[in-house]
Scaffold this motif. Sequence first.
Motif, mmCIF file in Angstrom:
data_model
loop_
_atom_site.group_PDB
_atom_site.id
_atom_site.type_symbol
_atom_site.label_atom_id
_atom_site.label_comp_id
_atom_site.label_asym_id
_atom_site.label_seq_id
_atom_site.Cartn_x
_atom_site.Cartn_y
_atom_site.Cartn_z
ATOM 1 N N ILE A 1 37.371 42.538 45.792
ATOM 2 C CA ILE A 1 36.268 41.636 46.136
ATOM 3 C C ILE A 1 36.366 41.196 47.594
ATOM 4 O O ILE A 1 35.379 41.227 48.343
ATOM 5 C CB ILE A 1 36.264 40.408 45.205
ATOM 6 C CG1 ILE A 1 35.833 40.812 43.797
ATOM 7 C CG2 ILE A 1 35.331 39.316 45.742
ATOM 8 C CD1 ILE A 1 35.971 39.700 42.768
ATOM 9 N N GLN A 2 37.559 40.763 48.006
ATOM 10 C CA GLN A 2 37.746 40.329 49.390
ATOM 11 C C GLN A 2 37.443 41.469 50.360
ATOM 12 O O GLN A 2 36.777 41.273 51.387
ATOM 13 C CB GLN A 2 39.195 39.846 49.589
ATOM 14 C CG GLN A 2 39.571 38.621 48.776
ATOM 15 C CD GLN A 2 39.018 37.333 49.379
ATOM 16 O OE1 GLN A 2 38.082 37.340 50.158
ATOM 17 N NE2 GLN A 2 39.608 36.214 49.014
ATOM 18 N N ILE A 3 37.931 42.659 50.034
ATOM 19 C CA ILE A 3 37.722 43.817 50.905
ATOM 20 C C ILE A 3 36.248 44.179 50.958
ATOM 21 O O ILE A 3 35.692 44.475 52.034
ATOM 22 C CB ILE A 3 38.574 45.003 50.408
ATOM 23 C CG1 ILE A 3 40.062 44.652 50.506
ATOM 24 C CG2 ILE A 3 38.263 46.270 51.197
ATOM 25 C CD1 ILE A 3 40.951 45.507 49.632
ATOM 26 N N HIS A 4 35.597 44.165 49.809
ATOM 27 C CA HIS A 4 34.167 44.461 49.738
ATOM 28 C C HIS A 4 33.367 43.535 50.636
ATOM 29 O O HIS A 4 32.447 43.954 51.352
ATOM 30 C CB HIS A 4 33.694 44.330 48.291
ATOM 31 C CG HIS A 4 32.231 44.566 48.091
ATOM 32 N ND1 HIS A 4 31.289 43.564 48.272
ATOM 33 C CD2 HIS A 4 31.539 45.679 47.723
ATOM 34 C CE1 HIS A 4 30.092 44.056 48.025
ATOM 35 N NE2 HIS A 4 30.211 45.332 47.703
ATOM 36 N N MET B 1 35.648 26.304 47.735
ATOM 37 C CA MET B 1 37.030 26.594 48.105
ATOM 38 C C MET B 1 37.164 28.062 48.500
ATOM 39 O O MET B 1 36.636 28.951 47.820
ATOM 40 C CB MET B 1 37.951 26.300 46.921
ATOM 41 C CG MET B 1 39.433 26.412 47.258
ATOM 42 S SD MET B 1 40.484 25.933 45.878
ATOM 43 C CE MET B 1 40.331 27.385 44.851
ATOM 44 N N LYS B 2 37.842 28.309 49.590
ATOM 45 C CA LYS B 2 38.008 29.673 50.083
ATOM 46 C C LYS B 2 39.000 30.442 49.222
ATOM 47 O O LYS B 2 40.113 29.983 48.968
ATOM 48 C CB LYS B 2 38.489 29.639 51.534
ATOM 49 C CG LYS B 2 38.414 30.985 52.230
ATOM 50 C CD LYS B 2 38.707 30.830 53.705
ATOM 51 C CE LYS B 2 38.580 32.159 54.426
ATOM 52 N NZ LYS B 2 38.851 32.025 55.872
ATOM 53 N N ALA B 3 38.597 31.624 48.756
ATOM 54 C CA ALA B 3 39.467 32.440 47.900
ATOM 55 C C ALA B 3 40.590 33.055 48.718
ATOM 56 O O ALA B 3 40.394 33.483 49.854
ATOM 57 C CB ALA B 3 38.650 33.528 47.215
ATOM 58 N N LYS B 4 41.776 33.110 48.120
ATOM 59 C CA LYS B 4 42.926 33.713 48.775
ATOM 60 C C LYS B 4 42.985 35.212 48.480
ATOM 61 O O LYS B 4 42.534 35.668 47.440
ATOM 62 C CB LYS B 4 44.214 33.044 48.293
ATOM 63 C CG LYS B 4 44.371 31.597 48.722
ATOM 64 C CD LYS B 4 45.713 31.044 48.257
ATOM 65 C CE LYS B 4 45.896 29.602 48.710
ATOM 66 N NZ LYS B 4 47.197 29.049 48.250
ATOM 67 N N TRP B 5 43.560 35.947 49.407
ATOM 68 C CA TRP B 5 43.815 37.360 49.176
ATOM 69 C C TRP B 5 45.063 37.469 48.316
ATOM 70 O O TRP B 5 46.127 36.964 48.689
ATOM 71 C CB TRP B 5 44.024 38.092 50.502
ATOM 72 C CG TRP B 5 42.777 38.206 51.341
ATOM 73 C CD1 TRP B 5 42.019 37.189 51.824
ATOM 74 C CD2 TRP B 5 42.166 39.419 51.788
ATOM 75 N NE1 TRP B 5 40.972 37.684 52.550
ATOM 76 C CE2 TRP B 5 41.034 39.048 52.547
ATOM 77 C CE3 TRP B 5 42.463 40.770 51.639
ATOM 78 C CZ2 TRP B 5 40.204 39.988 53.146
ATOM 79 C CZ3 TRP B 5 41.639 41.710 52.237
ATOM 80 C CH2 TRP B 5 40.516 41.324 52.973
ATOM 81 N N PRO B 6 44.990 38.116 47.165
ATOM 82 C CA PRO B 6 46.149 38.186 46.269
ATOM 83 C C PRO B 6 47.258 39.076 46.825
ATOM 84 O O PRO B 6 47.002 40.012 47.585
ATOM 85 C CB PRO B 6 45.569 38.779 44.982
ATOM 86 C CG PRO B 6 44.384 39.563 45.436
ATOM 87 C CD PRO B 6 43.805 38.802 46.598
ATOM 88 N N ILE B 7 48.480 38.777 46.433
ATOM 89 C CA ILE B 7 49.619 39.650 46.745
ATOM 90 C C ILE B 7 49.528 40.883 45.850
ATOM 91 O O ILE B 7 49.297 40.777 44.651
ATOM 92 C CB ILE B 7 50.946 38.907 46.506
ATOM 93 C CG1 ILE B 7 51.073 37.726 47.473
ATOM 94 C CG2 ILE B 7 52.137 39.852 46.650
ATOM 95 C CD1 ILE B 7 52.244 36.811 47.161
ATOM 96 N N LEU B 8 49.689 42.065 46.445
ATOM 97 C CA LEU B 8 49.687 43.311 45.684
ATOM 98 C C LEU B 8 51.046 43.988 45.826
ATOM 99 O O LEU B 8 51.442 44.377 46.917
ATOM 100 C CB LEU B 8 48.583 44.251 46.179
ATOM 101 C CG LEU B 8 47.140 43.805 45.958
ATOM 102 C CD1 LEU B 8 46.172 44.886 46.438
ATOM 103 C CD2 LEU B 8 46.867 43.470 44.495
#
Length: 314
Positions: free
Chosen positions: A150-153, A1-8
């Motif tokens: 993690i997503q950015i990395h 499952m593709k991870a979502k980018w969290p709301i910050l």
Amino acid sequence: MKAKWPILDYSAYKDTAYLLHQWSQMVGKVRLRKSPWQNHSWHVALYLDAQGMTTGPIPYEGGIFEIKFDFTQHELKVRSSNGTRDRFSLGNQTVASFFEQLREKLDFIGIKVKITKTPNEIPDAIPFDQNTKRIPYLPNEAKNIWKALIQIHNVMTVFRSRFRGKNSPIHFFWGSFDLAYTRFSGATAPEFEGEVPNLAKEVMQEAYSHEVFSVGFWPGGEQFPKAVFYAYCYPNHPDFKNKKVQPEEAYWSDDLGEFILPYEAVQKAANPTKKLLDFLESTYKAATEVGSWDRNQLDCDFSSLEKKNSNITI
């Protein structure tokens, strides 16, 4: 499952980010004291891992040790190559209590180290052992920051793969509290003359001894209360800010002296990876144009190998 980018939402996590900034400084200073100096202060940085953020292996008299922020269990963990380990909860800690707990755990494991008690790169900083302010640590907000990193990395890892010249790891600098990546043209740069709070000028001069293009992610601060991506070059060529960059939400900040892309623009995009890569690639192109970088020597393209990757045997 593709991870979502969290709301910050900076207003929600600002207190937690403040604590993590202070705590990561202590952990980073331990790494600084126990590690041989590396070019551009790369020996001080922290790194993302599958549980949170780590120092990686640090040499000491008994072998190596590691300090890790675990954002799945919300603990700080210390372990050494001799099998000794200890941990403590991040919840209900002040800056001062974290300082004492860290010192106690290192003593227990047999690691002798003394760090300066004044935070770096923070104006009017309170010494760690005197900062007893009660500030809530919110586990979900800490986890959101880590999940975003993690997503950015992962996107930065793709971007990093396209460069063969001297370049940095993708690492987290605890002084400025940002995830950063740097490329070098190979040319020397004018001596750095700026001022950074509670940081020796010699450190900054060595860090910017050569011409660079840097990109990164900053979760925000009191003076700029939102999560953003940034891109800058040193020396800062006058024409850099006039270059057209992508995506359309990116803009030049005179106050910061760099291009800015709000994290929210990436998080809400139909394709966050593409949007962030557009920013990284277009700002890099702008920097190389104003700096006259030799991209024929510095860039690389592994796309053909990537397509054949499943059939390559190594």
